[in-house]
Scaffold this motif. Structure first.
Motif: not given
Length: 360
Positions: A301-328
């Motif tokens: 949950r921490h990771a999604r929130a942190a990365v989600g902000a960066l990704v939303a800024a790149i796209k220009g809105d918050g409808a981005v698919y950011v999923s937590g748990g990136a094993e491999h």
């Protein structure tokens, strides 16, 4: 060969299927849907029933061959939404290339096999089959999305009764083990790693990954739902894709570089599919982080929130698919990144200049 359109719509809750209206407004029916990929506002953990609800309301409207991939957790600025991947084989003669996709499911993953070799091989075989159906090379694949099962407490108790040791006796950890097996299966199918490397990684080594893999786990299914997205010269539409990785949870430079490449190609970002995780080393750029030691909020949950902000800024809105748990799924502490973008048709010119002179 299945060319695709991408339709993205916000949702008011996990049971919101109003995107069906968007589908109809664009001249499509439910039989045209290959996959519904969404973010729901649950906790993204074992008991996230927002995923189950979303799957339950969507699947009756879809043909049997379609898949659903719902990732729970819309922490921070991530907006709940759905992405509809819709088959569209119409040819736009102004384009000589386009986005294609294929969807399928593995056989049911028995609890005893979850997170183990048979699970990995099942995903490998399904991904390879879908890539072959699309008739594209491995290098043309930009994203493989997998929704995989997890172990419930009932599953674990049942295995113990049979004298079988589960891959983990912790339901939350079973999500990670399931994502790991699925992601390594993707890497094998795309010939990014060999079998020996995959087997070692399955035992816990984090030395192998795919920048095109995106796996999330849930209790709402028993098989793995698989979606392969790539580009083909046999399609002719305005969508394209590229893939890269974030090297850590605030690797903004990688996102900016990818966005710049889209711009150079004359494209506009339509969607980003990104994996995020708390660095397993416990540090990021030599500074300690507390995501793995917070007893109140799960690390994903921490990771999604942190990365989600960066990704939303790149796209220009918050409808981005950011999923937590990136094993491999990207290097440890980072995450895979796929950008789907749209390009304008090339300007028509009646003549082409070649090394041989002017050719009509």
């Amino acid at each position: 060969m299945t060319g695709v359109r991408l339709l993205t719509a916000p949702t008011t809750g996990p049971d919101d299927i109003s995107a069906l209206e968007l589908l109809a407004d664009n001249g499509f029916g439910t039989d045209d849907v290959l996959a519904v990929v969404g973010k729901t506002e649950g906790n993204g953990c074992v008991n996230d029933f927002s995923r189950t609800l979303a799957s339950a309301v969507w699947e009756p409207h879809l043909k049997e061959a379609a898949v659903t991939v719902f990732s729970g957790g819309t922490e921070g600025v991530i907006a709940p939404h759905v992405n509809l991947l819709v088959a569209d084989d119409r040819v736009d003669p102004r384009h000589q290339r386009g986005l294609v996709a294929a969807a399928g499911t593995t056989p049911a993953i028995p609890p005893a096999e979850l997170g183990r070799v048979a699970h990995m091989e099942s995903v490998r075989d399904t991904v390879a089959k879908l890539v072959a159906e699309l008739g594209i090379a491995d290098d043309d694949v930009h994203l493989v999305l997998v929704k995989c099962p997890l172990l419930t407490s009932t599953d674990i108790a049942g295995l113990r009764v049979m004298g079988v040791e589960p891959v983990s006796d912790d339901t939350y950890e079973s999500m990670a083990r399931s994502r790991a097996a699925s992601s390594l299966g993707i890497a094998l199918a795309l010939d990014e790693i060999d079998t020996d490397t995959a087997l070692a990684a399955l035992e816990g080594r984090r030395h192998a990954w795919s920048n095109r893999a995106s796996a999330s786990a849930g209790a709402e299914l028993k098989s793995c739902h698989v979606l392969v997205v790539g580009e083909s010269d046999k399609a002719a539409n305005s969508l394209r894709a590229l893939h890269t990785e974030m090297k850590d949870a605030y690797d903004l430079d990688s996102l900016l570089s990818a966005a710049a490449l889209v711009s150079e190609r004359g494209g506009r970002i339509r969607q980003l599919f990104v994996k995020a995780e708390a660095d397993p080393s416990g540090t990021i750029r030599n500074l300690r982080h507390t995501m793995l030691t917070d007893s109140d909020i799960n690390a994903t949950r921490h990771a999604r929130a942190a990365v989600g902000a960066l990704v939303a800024a790149i796209k220009g809105d918050g409808a981005v698919y950011v999923s937590g748990g990136a094993e491999h799924q990207g290097r440890p502490g980072g995450g895979s990144v796929t950008i789907v973008y749209e390009v304008d048709p090339p300007r028509f010119t009646p003549y082409n200049t070649t090394s041989e002179g002017i050719a009509r």
